[in-house]
Design a protein around this motif. Structure first.
Motif, PDB file in Angstrom:
ATOM      1  N   LEU A   3      44.931  99.524  16.574  1.00 40.12           N
ATOM      2  CA  LEU A   3      44.795  98.001  16.334  1.00 40.12           C
ATOM      3  C   LEU A   3      45.475  97.343  17.763  1.00 40.12           C
ATOM      4  CD1 LEU A   3      44.562  97.333  12.333  1.00 40.12           C
ATOM      5  CD2 LEU A   3      42.869  97.916  14.107  1.00 40.12           C
ATOM      6  N   LEU A   4      46.281  97.473  17.508  1.00 34.36           N
ATOM      7  CA  LEU A   4      47.496  97.068  18.562  1.00 34.36           C
ATOM      8  C   LEU A   4      47.225  97.453  20.513  1.00 34.36           C
ATOM      9  CD1 LEU A   4      50.204  95.186  19.531  1.00 34.36           C
ATOM     10  CD2 LEU A   4      51.645  97.663  19.441  1.00 34.36           C
ATOM     11  N   LEU A   5      46.860  98.343  20.858  1.00 39.58           N
ATOM     12  CA  LEU A   5      45.737  98.845  22.093  1.00 39.58           C
ATOM     13  C   LEU A   5      44.952  98.636  22.069  1.00 39.58           C
ATOM     14  CD1 LEU A   5      46.742 100.650  23.931  1.00 39.58           C
ATOM     15  CD2 LEU A   5      45.969 102.229  23.407  1.00 39.58           C
ATOM     16  N   THR A   6      44.109  98.398  21.304  1.00 34.15           N
ATOM     17  CA  THR A   6      42.771  97.915  21.212  1.00 34.15           C
ATOM     18  C   THR A   6      41.958  96.673  20.699  1.00 34.15           C
ATOM     19  OG1 THR A   6      41.611  98.899  18.682  1.00 34.15           O
ATOM     20  CG2 THR A   6      41.718 100.373  20.766  1.00 34.15           C
ATOM     21  N   LYS A   7      42.738  95.784  19.633  1.00 34.04           N
ATOM     22  CA  LYS A   7      42.333  94.304  19.252  1.00 34.04           C
ATOM     23  C   LYS A   7      43.516  93.934  20.226  1.00 34.04           C
ATOM     24  CE  LYS A   7      38.795  96.983  17.004  1.00 34.04           C
ATOM     25  NZ  LYS A   7      37.687  96.640  17.571  1.00 34.04           N
ATOM     26  N   THR A   8      44.240  93.555  20.396  1.00 30.31           N
ATOM     27  CA  THR A   8      45.144  92.350  20.568  1.00 30.31           C
ATOM     28  C   THR A   8      44.414  92.316  22.276  1.00 30.31           C
ATOM     29  OG1 THR A   8      46.931  93.719  21.520  1.00 30.31           O
ATOM     30  CG2 THR A   8      46.463  92.559  18.941  1.00 30.31           C
ATOM     31  N   VAL A   9      45.597  91.152  22.591  1.00 32.45           N
ATOM     32  CA  VAL A   9      45.637  90.729  24.135  1.00 32.45           C
ATOM     33  C   VAL A   9      46.597  91.565  25.063  1.00 32.45           C
ATOM     34  CG1 VAL A   9      46.328  89.230  25.980  1.00 32.45           C
ATOM     35  CG2 VAL A   9      44.955  88.315  24.195  1.00 32.45           C
ATOM     36  N   ILE A  10      47.949  91.853  24.412  1.00 30.61           N
ATOM     37  CA  ILE A  10      49.557  93.035  24.293  1.00 30.61           C
ATOM     38  C   ILE A  10      48.182  94.240  25.331  1.00 30.61           C
ATOM     39  CG2 ILE A  10      50.408  93.157  22.339  1.00 30.61           C
ATOM     40  CD1 ILE A  10      51.926  92.365  26.080  1.00 30.61           C
ATOM     41  N   GLY A  11      47.871  94.814  24.143  1.00 30.15           N
ATOM     42  CA  GLY A  11      47.199  96.070  24.534  1.00 30.15           C
ATOM     43  C   GLY A  11      46.947  95.929  25.552  1.00 30.15           C
ATOM     44  N   ARG A  12      45.647  94.975  25.837  1.00 34.98           N
ATOM     45  CA  ARG A  12      45.174  94.692  26.556  1.00 34.98           C
ATOM     46  C   ARG A  12      45.606  94.904  27.916  1.00 34.98           C
ATOM     47  NH1 ARG A  12      41.211  92.554  23.088  1.00 34.98           N
ATOM     48  NH2 ARG A  12      41.695  90.535  23.946  1.00 34.98           N
ATOM     49  N   HIS A  13      46.697  94.006  28.147  1.00 33.30           N
ATOM     50  CA  HIS A  13      48.129  94.114  29.331  1.00 33.30           C
ATOM     51  C   HIS A  13      48.043  94.776  29.408  1.00 33.30           C
ATOM     52  CE1 HIS A  13      48.313  89.088  28.554  1.00 33.30           C
ATOM     53  NE2 HIS A  13      47.423  89.518  29.074  1.00 33.30           N
ATOM     54  N   TRP A  14      48.512  96.060  29.032  1.00 35.36           N
ATOM     55  CA  TRP A  14      48.951  97.534  28.203  1.00 35.36           C
ATOM     56  C   TRP A  14      48.459  98.725  29.445  1.00 35.36           C
ATOM     57  CZ3 TRP A  14      51.030  98.314  23.542  1.00 35.36           C
ATOM     58  CH2 TRP A  14      52.008  97.376  22.954  1.00 35.36           C
ATOM     59  N   ILE A  15      47.389  98.483  29.258  1.00 34.82           N
ATOM     60  CA  ILE A  15      45.933  98.827  29.423  1.00 34.82           C
ATOM     61  C   ILE A  15      45.469  98.058  31.351  1.00 34.82           C
ATOM     62  CG2 ILE A  15      43.536 100.302  30.181  1.00 34.82           C
ATOM     63  CD1 ILE A  15      43.613  99.552  26.573  1.00 34.82           C
ATOM     64  N   GLY A  16      45.568  97.618  30.995  1.00 36.25           N
ATOM     65  CA  GLY A  16      45.697  96.914  32.728  1.00 36.25           C
ATOM     66  C   GLY A  16      46.650  97.111  33.821  1.00 36.25           C
ATOM     67  N   ILE A  17      47.383  97.313  32.990  1.00 36.70           N
ATOM     68  CA  ILE A  17      48.849  97.658  34.042  1.00 36.70           C
ATOM     69  C   ILE A  17      49.541  98.532  34.261  1.00 36.70           C
ATOM     70  CG2 ILE A  17      51.944  97.687  33.319  1.00 36.70           C
ATOM     71  CD1 ILE A  17      51.514  95.439  31.980  1.00 36.70           C
ATOM     72  N   GLY A  18      48.597  99.900  33.272  1.00 38.15           N
ATOM     73  CA  GLY A  18      48.321 101.457  33.707  1.00 38.15           C
ATOM     74  C   GLY A  18      47.252 101.429  34.950  1.00 38.15           C
ATOM     75  N   THR A  19      46.648 100.342  34.307  1.00 36.24           N
ATOM     76  CA  THR A  19      45.169 100.711  35.701  1.00 36.24           C
ATOM     77  C   THR A  19      45.490 100.356  37.554  1.00 36.24           C
ATOM     78  OG1 THR A  19      43.686 100.751  33.603  1.00 36.24           O
ATOM     79  CG2 THR A  19      42.821 100.716  36.112  1.00 36.24           C
ATOM     80  N   ASN A  20      46.001  99.267  37.338  1.00 34.20           N
ATOM     81  CA  ASN A  20      45.897  98.623  38.180  1.00 34.20           C
ATOM     82  C   ASN A  20      46.903  97.559  38.027  1.00 34.20           C
ATOM     83  OD1 ASN A  20      46.199  96.893  41.011  1.00 34.20           O
ATOM     84  ND2 ASN A  20      43.867  97.760  41.008  1.00 34.20           N
ATOM     85  N   GLU A  21      48.328  97.257  38.545  1.00 32.36           N
ATOM     86  CA  GLU A  21      49.497  96.297  37.592  1.00 32.36           C
ATOM     87  C   GLU A  21      49.510  95.134  38.968  1.00 32.36           C
ATOM     88  OE1 GLU A  21      54.186  96.131  37.592  1.00 32.36           O
ATOM     89  OE2 GLU A  21      53.599  98.076  37.576  1.00 32.36           O
ATOM     90  N   GLU A  22      49.439  95.284  39.786  1.00 30.03           N
ATOM     91  CA  GLU A  22      49.086  94.394  41.195  1.00 30.03           C
ATOM     92  C   GLU A  22      47.453  93.892  41.021  1.00 30.03           C
ATOM     93  OE1 GLU A  22      49.385  91.815  44.097  1.00 30.03           O
ATOM     94  OE2 GLU A  22      50.849  94.234  43.598  1.00 30.03           O
ATOM     95  N   ALA A  23      46.399  94.335  40.408  1.00 26.90           N
ATOM     96  CA  ALA A  23      45.329  93.134  40.083  1.00 26.90           C
ATOM     97  C   ALA A  23      45.971  92.553  39.094  1.00 26.90           C
ATOM     98  CB  ALA A  23      44.180  94.161  39.860  1.00 26.90           C
ATOM     99  N   MET A  24      47.353  92.653  38.189  1.00 20.11           N
ATOM    100  CA  MET A  24      47.540  92.238  36.920  1.00 20.11           C
ATOM    101  C   MET A  24      48.250  90.554  37.416  1.00 20.11           C
ATOM    102  SD  MET A  24      46.339  93.199  34.245  1.00 20.11           S
ATOM    103  CE  MET A  24      46.947  92.843  32.357  1.00 20.11           C
ATOM    104  N   ARG A  25      48.356  91.377  38.635  1.00 20.38           N
ATOM    105  CA  ARG A  25      49.699  90.261  39.023  1.00 20.38           C
ATOM    106  C   ARG A  25      48.942  88.872  39.593  1.00 20.38           C
ATOM    107  NH1 ARG A  25      53.035  94.903  40.664  1.00 20.38           N
ATOM    108  NH2 ARG A  25      54.965  95.229  40.087  1.00 20.38           N
ATOM    109  N   LEU A  26      48.206  89.530  40.751  1.00 20.76           N
ATOM    110  CA  LEU A  26      47.256  88.428  41.321  1.00 20.76           C
ATOM    111  C   LEU A  26      46.269  87.691  40.143  1.00 20.76           C
ATOM    112  CD1 LEU A  26      46.177  91.134  44.191  1.00 20.76           C
ATOM    113  CD2 LEU A  26      47.379  88.936  44.262  1.00 20.76           C
ATOM    114  N   ALA A  27      45.577  88.463  39.193  1.00 23.62           N
ATOM    115  CA  ALA A  27      45.131  87.512  38.380  1.00 23.62           C
ATOM    116  C   ALA A  27      46.272  86.353  37.117  1.00 23.62           C
ATOM    117  CB  ALA A  27      44.745  88.479  37.047  1.00 23.62           C
TER     118      ALA A  27
END
Length: 320
Positions: A181-205
């Motif tokens: 639930l933490l990984l799939t239903k929360t903002v922090i979970g989406r942040h973790w996936i985003g960091i692993g996918t493209n950390e630089e894009a997260m910074r730019l966001a």
């Protein structure tokens, strides 16, 4: 965007189906090779042996998703177990505060790994190797390099209470559900996936990935501490040499479950199935009389196969 989301869901569904298919096929094979495998007693034993591996694999799933790795978890677990047992046996503490102290010690190790790795931009596998040695050394110091026997004061956590299942197993399943639930239903979970996918894009966001990454390593430490509690309750003792090589089993279970070593993709439910696969594989090979060296060879082949399959799948996704 909608097509991408549908593709991701379909890929996740196929991963679940593939893993469950492998699990069923493995059970069928070992039940054919050994008449004692497909029994209630075997699965009760398995269910009460895996809680430590389950909770630590949940934490490692998060670590791999953000593109990191933690090689210190076996030693951190040994340290937490040593602190817990020493607090109870030598200092006369009751179970609850001793457990809290052990979990805090493990969480601190995770914070140290995450802070140094993130703060100094050092690959986490190098930092965690250093923490591995320090945690193991501290475990030896705390216990004076001897096994600390606690006795029945902790056995209730791993004693079967319902359908042959222990509180430790039930708690580990609840942690799997909470992690999912933490990984799939929360903002922090989406942040973790985003960091692993493209950390630089997260910074730019406008999202600072550093606190989230440190939090993941701290959570890994906390779960290693809980795993230590489960192990101590099962053995009724703490061994400073315990958990040697456990990090390899944890990573293997997570990779077999389909979490990418490159970050950005993973599932806690798939990791749980991966733990079941690696545990049933070990139990089945033992029951059919496979030697220890051959067991390691077969397990290694399964892990390599999972990594190769992950690389193949990523290549196909890029091509598509």
């Amino acid at each position: 965007m909608k097509n991408s989301s549908q593709k991701s869901r379909f890929s996740g569904l196929m991963n679940y189906i593939g893993l469950l298919g492998a699990l069923v096929a493995m059970c069928a094979l070992f039940s054919f090779l050994s008449e004692n495998f497909l029994t209630l007693e075997t699965f009760k034993t398995l269910s009460n042996d895996i809680p430590t591996l389950v909770v630590m694999a949940v934490g490692m799933t998060f670590v791999l998703i953000i593109g990191g790795i933690d090689l210190s978890v076996g030693s951190v677990m040994a340290l937490a177990a040593s602190v817990l047992s020493t607090a109870m046996v030598q200092w006369g503490w009751s179970l609850f505060p001793a457990c809290v102290l052990g979990v805090l010690a493990a969480t601190l190790c995770g914070v140290v790994t995450g802070s140094i790795s993130v703060g100094w931009r050092i690959p986490s596998f190098i930092v965690s190797l250093g923490v591995l040695e320090m945690a193991r050394g501290l475990a030896y110091q705390v216990t004076d390099s001897r096994t600390v026997y606690i006795g029945s004061a902790v056995e209730s956590i791993s004693s079967p209470i319902f359908l042959g299942l222990s509180p430790a197993f039930i708690a580990s399943v609840l942690i799997v559900v909470g992690g999912h639930l933490l990984l799939t239903k929360t903002v922090i979970g989406r942040h973790w996936i985003g960091i692993g996918t493209n950390e630089e894009a997260m910074r730019l966001a406008g999202i600072n990935p550093r606190p989230s990454k440190i939090m993941v390593f701290a959570l890994m430490g906390l779960l290693a501490g809980i795993g230590a509690l489960f192990q101590v309750s099962r053995l009724e003792a703490a061994d400073p040499n315990g958990g040697v090589g456990l990090e390899l089993q944890v990573i293997a279970a997570v990779v077999i479950g389909g979490t990418s070593l490159m970050g950005g993709r993973g599932s806690v439910i798939s990791t749980f199935i991966g733990v079941l696969i690696i545990s049933i594989l070990a139990a089945g090979l033992a029951q059919v009389g496979v030697s220890e060296p051959m067991k390691r060879i077969i397990t290694g082949l399964v892990i390599v196969g999972a990594v190769v399959f992950d690389a193949y799948r990523r290549r196909n996704e890029r091509a598509a």
